[in-house]
Write a protein that holds these residues in place. Sequence first.
Motif, short mmCIF file in Angstrom:
data_model
loop_
_atom_site.label_atom_id
_atom_site.label_comp_id
_atom_site.label_asym_id
_atom_site.label_seq_id
_atom_site.Cartn_x
_atom_site.Cartn_y
_atom_site.Cartn_z
N TYR A 97 -0.98 5.03 8.01
CA TYR A 97 -0.61 3.75 7.40
C TYR A 97 -1.88 3.09 6.89
O TYR A 97 -2.83 2.88 7.65
CB TYR A 97 0.09 2.87 8.43
CG TYR A 97 0.52 1.52 7.92
CD1 TYR A 97 1.73 1.36 7.28
CD2 TYR A 97 -0.31 0.41 8.09
CE1 TYR A 97 2.13 0.12 6.82
CE2 TYR A 97 0.08 -0.83 7.62
CZ TYR A 97 1.30 -0.97 7.00
OH TYR A 97 1.68 -2.20 6.53
N LEU A 98 -1.91 2.79 5.61
CA LEU A 98 -3.09 2.19 4.99
C LEU A 98 -2.95 0.68 4.99
O LEU A 98 -1.96 0.13 4.49
CB LEU A 98 -3.24 2.70 3.55
CG LEU A 98 -3.34 4.22 3.39
CD1 LEU A 98 -3.49 4.58 1.92
CD2 LEU A 98 -4.51 4.78 4.19
N ASP A 99 -3.93 0.01 5.58
CA ASP A 99 -3.90 -1.46 5.61
C ASP A 99 -4.07 -2.03 4.22
O ASP A 99 -4.81 -1.49 3.39
CB ASP A 99 -5.02 -1.98 6.52
CG ASP A 99 -4.78 -1.62 7.98
OD1 ASP A 99 -3.60 -1.53 8.37
OD2 ASP A 99 -5.77 -1.41 8.71
N HIS A 100 -3.41 -3.16 3.96
CA HIS A 100 -3.53 -3.83 2.67
C HIS A 100 -3.29 -5.32 2.89
O HIS A 100 -2.51 -5.72 3.74
CB HIS A 100 -2.51 -3.27 1.67
CG HIS A 100 -1.12 -3.22 2.22
ND1 HIS A 100 -0.64 -2.14 2.93
CD2 HIS A 100 -0.11 -4.12 2.19
CE1 HIS A 100 0.61 -2.38 3.30
NE2 HIS A 100 0.95 -3.57 2.87
N ALA A 111 -0.49 7.53 3.46
CA ALA A 111 -1.36 8.64 3.07
C ALA A 111 -0.96 9.85 3.89
O ALA A 111 -0.68 9.74 5.08
CB ALA A 111 -2.83 8.29 3.31
N HIS A 132 -7.61 11.40 7.35
CA HIS A 132 -7.04 10.72 8.49
C HIS A 132 -6.58 11.72 9.56
O HIS A 132 -6.62 12.93 9.35
CB HIS A 132 -5.86 9.85 8.05
CG HIS A 132 -4.81 10.62 7.33
ND1 HIS A 132 -4.90 10.91 5.98
CD2 HIS A 132 -3.66 11.19 7.75
CE1 HIS A 132 -3.85 11.60 5.61
NE2 HIS A 132 -3.08 11.79 6.67
#
Length: 336
Positions: A97-100, A111, A132
């Motif tokens: 999970y990509l932080d935004h 990703a 990752h």
Amino acid sequence: MPHSIVEYGAYIDGVKSGAVGIPESLRLVREHNAAAAKPGAFLWVGLHEPEAPEVEWLAEVFGLHPLAVEDAVKAHQRPKVERYGDSLFMVLKTIAYLDHDELTATSEIIATGEIMVFLGADFVVTVRHGEHCPLTEVRERLEERPELIERGPAGVLHAISDHVVDRYLQVADLMQMELEEVEATVFADVSSRDINRIYQLKREMIELKRAVTPLQHPMAALPQRRVIPSEMREYFRDVGDHLSRVCEQVESSNELCSSILQAALARSNALANEDMRKISSWVAILAVPTMIAGIYGMNFDFMPETKQVWGYPAVLAVMITACVVLHRGFRRNGWL
């Protein structure tokens, strides 16, 4: 030695050996297993995005099947479990999970990567693609508990698959939170609704589903493989149960996302219809004075009221009265 090797080690009686070189470590492991009453030593080699010659060199050392080696080099494989002779080849999709700060139409939330595992009687070779989901944490946890290392290669495979599935659950929970946030904005103010944002979230949910769902069948069949010791089968069934839970959650979240998208589109259409009603109402109101002005602007010589003193005020009064009546009628019907 391949430069893509992250780490390797020979584990004998639950302890990591300090042997130098992969061939030497493998020889040490096999000599120990040949002399031991209960063979349990193995070699674990970890690689990150290796080139074809590097994997081919390891294939010669461990006797890996060429088809599996080709899959490990090319990556972008579907999750699967295949047997080649006495070894097992497993492909796991990894997700992160990509932080935004703010979710937009171009934000990347999920990703994906891959972990390929070659499993033999006395070796484990892991090939990781993507930045990752590193396996350092898994290796350190196993090394801290010799009883886990003593489970052998199957124990390493279980630790890796359990680690990957736990990541699935974390990402699924975070995506669920994203959905709940988006759902709350669907019926909020117009400025807070963004169909593109919801559609992007839908695409990310599909990406998550593609990574998680195909692994369910191979994981369910894995405990039945002969290379998996009987004492380890319950552990793999437990991982399979966790994966089933994740798949159910992803499926329900995907359906919820579809419902949110449909509701947002319906709400957007309703708002568009409401705007059109307002525009149409004002057009109708303005049409009355425009029509009257158009009639009296034709400049005929013989027109009623044109020669009267009260003609101009009367026409203005008629215009104003008609506009007020129409405005009140539209407001009563909810158009204004």
